[in-house]
Write a protein that holds these residues in place. Structure first.
Motif, PDB file in Angstrom:
ATOM      1  N   MET A   1      13.491 -10.262 -35.519  1.00  9.45           N
ATOM      2  CA  MET A   1      14.286  -9.228 -36.029  1.00  9.45           C
ATOM      3  C   MET A   1      14.637  -9.569 -37.412  1.00  9.45           C
ATOM      4  O   MET A   1      14.890 -10.728 -37.729  1.00  9.45           O
ATOM      5  CB  MET A   1      15.452  -9.077 -35.388  1.00  9.45           C
ATOM      6  CG  MET A   1      16.420  -7.970 -35.782  1.00  9.45           C
ATOM      7  SD  MET A   1      17.973  -7.860 -35.010  1.00  9.45           S
ATOM      8  CE  MET A   1      17.457  -7.092 -33.441  1.00  9.45           C
ATOM      9  N   LYS A   2      14.389  -8.722 -38.311  1.00  9.60           N
ATOM     10  CA  LYS A   2      14.884  -8.960 -39.791  1.00  9.60           C
ATOM     11  C   LYS A   2      16.328  -8.855 -40.080  1.00  9.60           C
ATOM     12  O   LYS A   2      17.033  -8.218 -39.382  1.00  9.60           O
ATOM     13  CB  LYS A   2      13.997  -7.912 -40.672  1.00  9.60           C
ATOM     14  CG  LYS A   2      12.634  -8.119 -40.572  1.00  9.60           C
ATOM     15  CD  LYS A   2      11.681  -7.264 -41.616  1.00  9.60           C
ATOM     16  CE  LYS A   2      10.291  -7.564 -41.519  1.00  9.60           C
ATOM     17  NZ  LYS A   2       9.626  -7.688 -42.796  1.00  9.60           N
ATOM     18  N   THR A   3      16.661  -9.526 -41.157  1.00  6.31           N
ATOM     19  CA  THR A   3      18.031  -9.518 -41.641  1.00  6.31           C
ATOM     20  C   THR A   3      18.742  -8.143 -41.687  1.00  6.31           C
ATOM     21  O   THR A   3      19.663  -7.969 -41.152  1.00  6.31           O
ATOM     22  CB  THR A   3      18.176 -10.480 -42.792  1.00  6.31           C
ATOM     23  OG1 THR A   3      17.698 -11.636 -42.393  1.00  6.31           O
ATOM     24  CG2 THR A   3      19.553 -10.587 -42.993  1.00  6.31           C
ATOM     25  N   GLN A   4      18.093  -7.267 -42.055  1.00  8.95           N
ATOM     26  CA  GLN A   4      18.707  -6.038 -42.352  1.00  8.95           C
ATOM     27  C   GLN A   4      18.816  -5.261 -41.237  1.00  8.95           C
ATOM     28  O   GLN A   4      19.913  -4.390 -40.957  1.00  8.95           O
ATOM     29  CB  GLN A   4      17.666  -5.159 -43.292  1.00  8.95           C
ATOM     30  CG  GLN A   4      17.602  -5.540 -44.738  1.00  8.95           C
ATOM     31  CD  GLN A   4      19.184  -5.551 -45.268  1.00  8.95           C
ATOM     32  OE1 GLN A   4      19.953  -4.739 -45.013  1.00  8.95           O
ATOM     33  NE2 GLN A   4      19.436  -6.682 -46.181  1.00  8.95           N
ATOM     34  N   GLU A   5      18.124  -5.471 -40.013  1.00  8.10           N
ATOM     35  CA  GLU A   5      18.048  -4.756 -38.779  1.00  8.10           C
ATOM     36  C   GLU A   5      19.585  -5.342 -38.090  1.00  8.10           C
ATOM     37  O   GLU A   5      20.221  -4.612 -37.352  1.00  8.10           O
ATOM     38  CB  GLU A   5      16.733  -4.966 -37.908  1.00  8.10           C
ATOM     39  CG  GLU A   5      15.574  -4.069 -38.624  1.00  8.10           C
ATOM     40  CD  GLU A   5      14.338  -4.728 -37.789  1.00  8.10           C
ATOM     41  OE1 GLU A   5      14.465  -5.719 -36.704  1.00  8.10           O
ATOM     42  OE2 GLU A   5      13.220  -4.447 -38.351  1.00  8.10           O
ATOM     43  N   LEU A   6      19.611  -6.782 -38.254  1.00  8.72           N
ATOM     44  CA  LEU A   6      20.645  -7.249 -37.454  1.00  8.72           C
ATOM     45  C   LEU A   6      21.826  -6.856 -38.199  1.00  8.72           C
ATOM     46  O   LEU A   6      22.740  -6.828 -37.551  1.00  8.72           O
ATOM     47  CB  LEU A   6      20.296  -9.040 -37.929  1.00  8.72           C
ATOM     48  CG  LEU A   6      21.619  -9.793 -37.147  1.00  8.72           C
ATOM     49  CD1 LEU A   6      21.983  -9.422 -35.499  1.00  8.72           C
ATOM     50  CD2 LEU A   6      21.228 -11.268 -37.433  1.00  8.72           C
ATOM     51  N   LYS A   8      22.535  -3.959 -39.642  1.00  6.48           N
ATOM     52  CA  LYS A   8      23.085  -2.783 -39.023  1.00  6.48           C
ATOM     53  C   LYS A   8      23.528  -2.823 -37.770  1.00  6.48           C
ATOM     54  O   LYS A   8      24.424  -2.416 -37.287  1.00  6.48           O
ATOM     55  CB  LYS A   8      21.715  -1.853 -39.070  1.00  6.48           C
ATOM     56  CG  LYS A   8      21.373  -1.307 -40.496  1.00  6.48           C
ATOM     57  CD  LYS A   8      19.956  -0.583 -40.187  1.00  6.48           C
ATOM     58  CE  LYS A   8      19.543  -0.249 -41.670  1.00  6.48           C
ATOM     59  NZ  LYS A   8      18.302   0.468 -41.543  1.00  6.48           N
ATOM     60  N   LEU A   9      22.913  -3.675 -36.832  1.00  6.30           N
ATOM     61  CA  LEU A   9      23.462  -3.779 -35.359  1.00  6.30           C
ATOM     62  C   LEU A   9      24.905  -4.384 -35.497  1.00  6.30           C
ATOM     63  O   LEU A   9      25.917  -4.006 -34.630  1.00  6.30           O
ATOM     64  CB  LEU A   9      22.373  -4.772 -34.732  1.00  6.30           C
ATOM     65  CG  LEU A   9      22.673  -5.036 -33.400  1.00  6.30           C
ATOM     66  CD1 LEU A   9      22.760  -3.659 -32.394  1.00  6.30           C
ATOM     67  CD2 LEU A   9      21.877  -6.104 -32.605  1.00  6.30           C
ATOM     68  N   LYS A  12      27.404  -1.851 -36.507  1.00  2.71           N
ATOM     69  CA  LYS A  12      27.694  -0.795 -35.648  1.00  2.71           C
ATOM     70  C   LYS A  12      28.483  -1.415 -34.424  1.00  2.71           C
ATOM     71  O   LYS A  12      29.290  -0.732 -33.672  1.00  2.71           O
ATOM     72  CB  LYS A  12      26.277  -0.436 -34.883  1.00  2.71           C
ATOM     73  CG  LYS A  12      26.082   0.440 -33.761  1.00  2.71           C
ATOM     74  CD  LYS A  12      24.908   0.887 -33.572  1.00  2.71           C
ATOM     75  CE  LYS A  12      24.932   1.762 -32.099  1.00  2.71           C
ATOM     76  NZ  LYS A  12      23.535   2.049 -31.716  1.00  2.71           N
ATOM     77  N   GLU A  44      11.463 -12.739 -41.118  1.00  2.00           N
ATOM     78  CA  GLU A  44      11.996 -12.885 -39.547  1.00  2.00           C
ATOM     79  C   GLU A  44      13.124 -13.971 -39.260  1.00  2.00           C
ATOM     80  O   GLU A  44      12.940 -15.146 -39.666  1.00  2.00           O
ATOM     81  CB  GLU A  44      10.885 -12.706 -38.590  1.00  2.00           C
ATOM     82  CG  GLU A  44      10.076 -11.584 -38.403  1.00  2.00           C
ATOM     83  CD  GLU A  44      10.598 -10.438 -38.104  1.00  2.00           C
ATOM     84  OE1 GLU A  44      11.124 -10.585 -36.860  1.00  2.00           O
ATOM     85  OE2 GLU A  44      10.353  -9.237 -38.577  1.00  2.00           O
TER      86      GLU A  44
END
Length: 60
Positions: A1-6, A8-9, A12, A44
């Motif tokens: 998982m990339k940092t930006q995806e994390l 956002k999670l 949320k 990643e």
């Protein structure tokens, strides 16, 4: 998982950014009451690091 995806999670799921470091950000989870670091790298995030972050955030 990339940092930006994390990131956002985390946003949320009721986590908040406490402060920025030089290479890592310090986050706080209201679910677990824990502080944890999130690296700011473009690559990643290693699986073990990701699992520890998700555990501290109360997402795993």
């Amino acid at each position: 998982m990339k940092t930006q995806e994390l990131l956002k999670l985390l946003k949320k799921n009721e986590c908040e950014l406490l402060r920025n470091g030089s290479r890592h950000d310090i986050w706080y989870s209201h679910k677990t009451g824990k502080q944890f670091t999130v690296p700011r790298h473009k690559a990643e995030i290693p699986v073990g690091t990701l699992n520890n972050i998700l555990k501290d955030a109360g997402l795993k």
